[in-house]
Each structure stands twice: as C-alpha cells, then as structure tokens.
Design a protein around this motif. Structure first.
Motif: not given
Ligand code: PPS
Length: 347
Positions: A44, A48, A50, A64, A206-207, A209-210, A213, A215-216
């Motif tokens: 990742q 981002t 996690n 992801w 941040e979560v 925005n990810s 994108q 990315v989760n």
C-alpha cells in the motif's frame, strides 16, 4: 447430537464452530509456498493508514488485501474444491456480513430446530458461517473438506480473486453491498474498537482520503461492487445481488427472495404461520445485539482484540450524515458515481 468429526449426511448446515472443534486434529501449519509471489506484490502507498500494522495491504489482482488473506486466497485457488450445493455470501467488509450470515443460516435451518432453541442463540453468526480466505490462511483447508454438504461460507474477496472452481461450479453466491459512505463510518468505528481508539493510527480525514483512493480493506469498494454486479447481470441464477439499505427497508420481501434463491422457498403454510417474520425477527439487529452470545467474550476473537459485540453498532442507513461534511459526502459520491457510470448501479 451426531458426530461431525467425519462427513456424515445431513440436509442442513451445522455451525462451523462445531465442525472445527470436532476436527481440530486436521489443522495444519499454514502453507508457505506462496511467499515468493507475495514478496513481489506492491505494498500500500506510504501515508495510507492500516489498522493492522503487521498486516499491510498488498495489491493482488487489482484489490488491496491484507497479506495473510492474500495467502489464504492463493491457498484457496490451489486447494478449494467447490461443490454444487455450496453457498457463498460475499460482501465488502462492513456491508451486512453478520446480518446476512444469520439470515442465510437461519433460513436454511428453520425446520431443523425450534426457533427459540436455534443455534443463533448460542453461536455468534461468525461461528455459524466462517470466512473462507481466513480459514485457508490459517491451515484449515482439511476442515473445509470435512464439512458435510450443504456448506455455507462467506468471503470478502473481489470477483477477480475468487478461485476458478467457484466461478465454474453451480454453487451460488449471495452478494450484499451498502452505501460506501456508511461502510466507511462502520469501518472507522470497528477499527477504533479494536485499536482502543482509531485515531491512534490515523485521523478520520486520513482514513477518508485513503478510502477515496480505493486503498482500504479489499478495496477499491467500487470495483468490488461492480465486479459482482456485472456478473450478476450475466448470471442471475448464480449471483443474487442485494443492497443493505433495501433489506432494511423491506426485510420480509428480501427474506423470501433470499430463501427462494438459496433453494428453500417458504411454503404457503409457513407464510401463513408467520415463519418469514419470525426469521426476520430472529436475525434483526435488536434481537442479535442483545443476545448474551453476541456480548460474551469469544477466545478466538479476543486473541485479535475483537469482541462479538463489535459487529453490532447502529445497524442503520445514513449514519454518515453524522460524520461526513457535505463536501466530503459529495466528493465520495462523485467518485463512485463516476465509477458506476453506465453500469445501471446507483448509490
Ligand atoms: S464484518 O466485519 O465485515 O463482518 O462486518 P459487517 O457485519 O459486514 O458489518 C457490520 C455492520 O452491520 C451492522 N449489523 C446489522 N445491521 C442490520 N441488521 C443486523 N442484524 C445487523 N448486524 C450487524 C452493524 O451494526 C455494522 O454497521 P454499523 O453502521 O457500524 O452499525
């Protein structure tokens, strides 16, 4: 009760936990043969978040996924043999998995137990229906083979990652999706409970925005939903495509649809006796949330800092309105509408 240590003929699913306890001698050391491939997969992007620092997401076939679960998916591809009677519930995490596990399990077992003595009173829905990639990642593939038919599993894997045996066989898939904005909020709270405060790892922004994108966990969510949506249009007899919010709005109608799809429609007599409503009630948020079994600690979950109560928070549609600014909601909506364009799907 029958001995489920060997494959014995039954005509309804047994809670997975009972099968695992009777077959724990079959648990193997997790496979390590895919480590070389895993090491080549992209990690990742930095920055981002996690919530499992020891489990970075890696990009596998466009999704992801936590490393250990990619390991599970690879072991599934290699060893899992789908049976035509298998039933697979697929969701992106936080989209209604717990609820639909209960609904499917209760629907299939409704004539096997009096409803007031149903296993859902003594087993958390996740102990009744297990997650395939997780059990494969922990060396339990032989247990999966030992389960008598009909078997019910769940998976969070995107369609592109499902093993070919599932795609080729006559097994059926129930897919449930949910407004991604509520998925994000549900995920944020769940992670927070596990971590003793989500903001220990990242801020909500941040979560968010990810998530935007893609990315989760098992993301991007739009690819996850679209993968099953497109396939359900081609093969409606194979994939039942449902939406969390629609089930909330009309639970009885959806309970009947589900029973029909999984091959055990309600008889007229059952409908007249109110059995559909009883199943809906047994699996309702209020009922499950308040059961002791869903509040007591479960050692296998506690080891991962999870209490069964974490799977029951609000159980509503639209909680995002309490957490996202209008701008945040519009940005996420726009991203998803753009991705869904031309598919016929709407949030
Ligand atoms: S997981 O971790 O993927 O299994 O989580 P999942 O079960 O998919 O999602 C958890 C959210 O589902 C809500 N929930 C329910 N909604 C309606 N009815 C029932 N019976 C039910 N059980 C769980 C749960 O509260 C989580 O949503 P939020 O929005 O966080 O309340």
């Amino acid at each position: 009760m029958a001995n489920y240590g060997s494959v014995s003929p039954v005509d309804f699913p047994i809670p997975y936990k009972i099968i695992e306890e009777a077959n724990n001698h079959l648990i193997e050391k997790p496979q390590e043969e895919h480590e070389a491939l895993l090491a080549t997969l992209p990690l990742q992007p930095s920055g981002t978040p996690n919530f499992h620092p020891k489990q970075p997401f890696i990009l596998y076939k466009g999704a992801w996924i936590a490393k250990s679960l990619v390991r599970g998916a690879l072991a599934m591809e290699q060893h899992f043999k789908s049976r035509p009677t298998d039933l697979l519930l697929v969701t992106s995490p936080k989209s209604g998995t717990t609820w639909l596990k209960a609904m499917i399990f209760a629907t299939l077992t409704r004539t096997s137990y009096p409803l007031d003595q149903h296993p859902l009173h003594t087993h958390n829905p996740h102990q009744c229906v297990t997650n395939l990639e997780r059990v494969f990642s922990t060396g339990r593939r032989q247990i999966i083979e030992a389960i008598p038919s009909p078997r019910v599993f769940n998976s969070h894997l995107p369609y592109s990652v499902l093993p070919q045996t599932i795609i080729d066989s006559d097994c059926r898939i129930v897919y449930v999706w949910r407004d991604p904005k509520d998925v994000l909020i549900s995920m944020w709270y769940f992670s927070g409970k596990i971590m003793g405060g989500a903001d220990k790892i990242a801020t909500f922004e941040e979560v968010y925005n990810s998530f935007c994108q893609g990315v989760n966990n098992y993301g991007p969510i739009w690819s996850h939903v679209l993968g099953y949506w497109e396939e359900s249009k081609q093969r409606p007899e194979k994939i039942l495509f449902l939406k969390y919010e629609n089930i909330l709005q009309e639970p009885v109608k959806h309970a009947k649809k589900l029973a029909h799809f999984i091959g055990c429609p309600y008889s007229e007599a059952e409908e007249n006796q109110g059995v559909v409503e009883q199943i809906v009630e047994l699996c309702s948020f209020g009922k499950l949330k308040n059961m002791d079994v869903n509040n007591n600690e479960i050692p296998s979950m506690s080891a991962h800092n999870i209490s069964p109560s974490y799977f029951f928070r609000k159980g509503e549609a639209g909680d995002w309105k309490n957490h996202l600014t209008q701008e945040m909601a519009e940005r996420l909506n726009t991203i998803i509408e753009e991705k869904f364009k031309g598919s016929g799907l709407k949030i």
